[in-house]
Design a protein around this motif. Structure first.
Motif, PDB file in Angstrom:
ATOM      1  N   ARG A   3       0.748  -1.153   0.113  1.00  0.00           N
ATOM      2  CA  ARG A   3       0.015  -0.028   0.210  1.00  0.00           C
ATOM      3  C   ARG A   3       0.916   1.178   0.029  1.00  0.00           C
ATOM      4  O   ARG A   3       0.786   2.221  -0.775  1.00  0.00           O
ATOM      5  N   GLU A   4       2.026   1.324   0.898  1.00  0.00           N
ATOM      6  CA  GLU A   4       2.783   2.434   0.827  1.00  0.00           C
ATOM      7  C   GLU A   4       3.439   2.744  -0.508  1.00  0.00           C
ATOM      8  O   GLU A   4       3.609   3.754  -0.979  1.00  0.00           O
ATOM      9  N   GLN A   5       3.939   1.507  -1.090  1.00  0.00           N
ATOM     10  CA  GLN A   5       4.789   1.555  -2.129  1.00  0.00           C
ATOM     11  C   GLN A   5       3.663   2.041  -3.290  1.00  0.00           C
ATOM     12  O   GLN A   5       3.983   3.151  -4.181  1.00  0.00           O
ATOM     13  N   ILE A   6       2.546   1.594  -3.454  1.00  0.00           N
ATOM     14  CA  ILE A   6       1.675   2.227  -4.290  1.00  0.00           C
ATOM     15  C   ILE A   6       1.143   3.632  -4.109  1.00  0.00           C
ATOM     16  O   ILE A   6       1.084   4.450  -5.272  1.00  0.00           O
ATOM     17  N   ALA A   7       1.044   4.012  -3.059  1.00  0.00           N
ATOM     18  CA  ALA A   7       0.803   5.485  -2.585  1.00  0.00           C
ATOM     19  C   ALA A   7       2.082   6.515  -2.840  1.00  0.00           C
ATOM     20  O   ALA A   7       1.799   7.624  -3.437  1.00  0.00           O
ATOM     21  N   ARG A   8       3.175   5.808  -3.090  1.00  0.00           N
ATOM     22  CA  ARG A   8       4.308   6.542  -3.513  1.00  0.00           C
ATOM     23  C   ARG A   8       4.774   6.585  -4.989  1.00  0.00           C
ATOM     24  O   ARG A   8       5.495   7.344  -5.436  1.00  0.00           O
TER      25      ARG A   8
END
Length: 650
Positions: free
Chosen positions: A474-479
């Motif tokens: 989730r964090e990687q997609i948000a970035r």
């Protein structure tokens, strides 16, 4: 309306009474008109003079009979704007009761000029008039309030034409955001029919066809009562069609009235990987927990906090939350103050390695049950310079909690273990296996007559836990990406956090001491497929959000196992719990050697790993596993994909 406005306009206080009086007057007028209409129909649209002169007295009697019945049955508590089937049922009962009393009065009182057919037709006409006027008013208000809605909003398909689908269509008709283009349902008897004017167009596997034909980009899964497999199939069909997928709340939330159907949310990965709900022996769990003191170590973590929530449902006398992180414990404390205001909660900041701290907490609180969830769980982080701390926390900490439980005559202690303890290749997994062996030995050699039952529960990854792959994605997609996966073939078992906690409680209830319970984890799932699903759920394609392979990390295995090679499993009375029995039992010499090693624990990682190999012979670091691929280039994986390999497992 605010209180100050009511105070400035006191006549508004009487407005509800006025509305009830108008509704009552309406029904009395309806009663009179239906009485006259019944006579008129009885005599073929004419009214003989002798009956015309005689109908006034029975009409007055009818008013006197029906009026108190209607008022007493609560016909005027409802609001016409929200007329419902329940209101119609109340009208039916009230009119029927009034008609029966009226018939009794007519026949027993000898009231002349009342044909029997009038006594039958009058209540039928009255139900039509009273019910029709209420629903006509509601339809008019709906039209006046929401008549503009159909001119705007995004077109959407609804998956499921059951009760949830019907209710959702009804609610979305009032929403300016949505227009329902159709429903899809696998029931052939429903296909081609309509729900509130919206056509049921076909089965669920025709999502792509109807989405393209109707120009729809969004679908809503309205199947809260269906099986997880059926909902997952519908969601995957929509995701593969490139649609944005929303879903309604769970059936449990709807039944508990915590949410409404119109509170839509975007589908999460947990929905796609959802499992069937756990069936628990509620009575026995209640008997085990109610009125007792329960202690949970690691109560600020994902598993520990969920265990505490599940335990709180069974009314313990006191719940002791033991946690090293002050902030995590504070968050859990605030949650419990809000959700369980009547429960006595003790928040203890402490370290499971601290014998004195444990002695104070156990001596003060006197727990009957202990759930030991405190542990270091991150495999790569514990592999190098932190290996010593992994042993201290996972092995020494578990030993100290177990000995404290034994000294204070705790009835049961449940140790949370992991599938990484099976044929371990990592320091973390090996420390958990060593902890399993330690508590088994301690349980078999109690210092006195009192014997604590030590139970171990072993399971795989849980979705959304701290440090797991899902929050990382989730964090990687948000970035903006890329999404990193260590290896294209790496697979893991996954379970929902509440499900794992519930099964831990069930294992605690079933265990008698010395067992290792293994949770049924279902089918393994490839991590790369999770990454793809999350990318699609976030509205991206793999071209927009690429996946990059980084190679296996230290201590990481391609495939997790739930049982060691030298172990056998036995079924239990619960379908999601199996019993594993270790092939070798440790002796006193082994235990004393472990104690001596822990007292002089080396600080360097090589010395720690050598000691672990000594006490856990099945431990094999990845560099010693013959042929284990430690790296993988993305171009090699793309070649395999083109050859048709690497398809999703789920």
């Amino acid at each position: 309306m605010p209180a100050q406005q009511l105070a400035s306009r006191p006549y508004l206080h009487n407005f509800p009474k006025l509305l009830r009086a108008l509704a009552f007057a309406h029904d009395m007028v309806a009663l009179a008109l239906c009485w006259l209409c019944a006579y008129w129909l009885r005599f073929n649209l004419t009214l003989p003079e002798e009956y015309a002169n005689a109908l006034v007295m029975p009409l007055g009697v009818a008013l006197l009979v029906h009026a108190p019945v209607y008022w007493g049955m609560g016909l005027y508590r409802g609001i016409w704007r929200y007329a419902s089937v329940q209101d119609l049922q109340r009208i039916l009962v009230s009119v029927a009761l009034g008609a029966l009393i009226m018939a009794f009065v007519v026949f027993m009182g000898g009231i002349p000029g009342v044909p029997r057919s009038v006594l039958v037709m009058h209540p039928l006409l009255l139900v039509l008039f009273m019910g029709g006027s209420r629903f006509t008013y509601r339809a008019w208000k709906d039209r006046s309030l929401y008549g503009h809605v159909g001119l705007s909003g995004k077109w959407v398909l609804i998956l499921g034409a059951g009760d949830a689908g019907e209710g959702l269509v009804r609610e979305l008709r009032r929403s300016p955001e949505w227009q329902v283009a159709g429903l899809l349902d696998d029931n052939p008897a429903k296909q081609g029919r309509e729900v509130h004017g919206v056509k049921i167009r076909g089965p669920l596997n025709s999502i792509a066809y109807w989405a393209e034909r109707l120009g729809v980009e969004d679908v809503i899964v309205a199947m809260p009562g269906a099986s997880n497999a059926m909902r997952r199939h519908a969601m995957e069909q929509a995701i593969q069609a490139g649609l944005r997928v929303l879903t309604v709340p769970s059936l449990e939330d709807l039944l508990a009235q915590r949410v409404s159907l119109s509170q839509l949310r975007q589908v999460d990965l947990e929905d796609i990987l959802g499992r069937e709900p756990v069936c628990l022996d509620e009575a026995e769990l209640q008997q085990m927990i109610e009125g007792r003191t329960v202690l949970v170590t690691g109560a600020g973590g994902s598993i520990g906090s969920e265990l505490a929530r599940q335990i709180a449902r069974y009314q313990p006398e006191r719940l002791v939350l033991f946690e090293l992180s002050e902030f995590a414990l504070y968050q859990v404390e605030q949650e419990f103050l809000r959700l369980f205001p009547g429960l006595q909660v003790v928040c203890a900041v402490g370290d499971v390695k601290d014998e004195d701290c444990l002695e104070r907490v156990f001596g003060c609180c006197r727990p009957s049950l202990v759930f030991h969830a405190a542990a270091y769980k991150h495999v790569p982080l514990m592999e190098g310079e932190n290996a010593c701390q992994a042993v201290r926390n996972n092995v020494l900490g578990t030993r100290e909690v177990a000995l404290a439980a034994q000294r204070h005559q705790v009835e049961k202690m449940v140790v949370i273990s992991t599938d990484k303890a099976v044929n371990p290749t990592s320091v973390m997994g090996t420390t958990k296996r060593l902890a399993e062996c330690l508590v088994q030995y301690i349980g078999q050699h109690p210092p006195g007559a009192a014997r604590t039952q030590f139970i171990t529960v072993r399971f795989g990854n849980v979705l959304g836990s701290n440090g797991s792959v899902i929050p990382t994605f989730r964090e990687q997609i948000a970035r903006g990406g890329p999404v990193t996966v260590t290896h294209p073939d790496i697979t893991r078992y996954f379970m929902l956090i509440p499900e794992a906690a519930q099964l831990v409680l069930q294992a605690a209830q079933m265990g008698q001491g010395g067992e290792i319970f293994v949770l049924e984890m279902g089918e393994p799932v490839r991590i790369v497929d999770l990454a793809r699903d999350m990318i699609r759920l976030s509205g991206f394609s793999e071209d927009e959000m690429p996946i990059r392979f980084t190679g296996l990390r230290p201590g990481e295995k391609l495939f997790e196992e739930l049982l060691a090679d030298n172990e056998t499993t036995l079924p239990t009375r619960h379908p999601k719990l199996r019993l594993a029995r270790a092939g070798d039992l440790k002796d006193a010499d082994w235990y004393e050697a472990v104690q001596e090693w822990l007292a002089r624990l080396p600080a360097d990682p090589a010395g720690v790993k050598a000691g672990l190999r000594r006490f856990v012979p099945e431990y094999q670091p990845p560099e010693e596993v013959s042929g284990a691929p430690l790296t993988w280039r993305a171009e090699e994986y793309q070649g395999r994909e083109q050859q048709g390999q690497g398809r999703p497992l789920h």
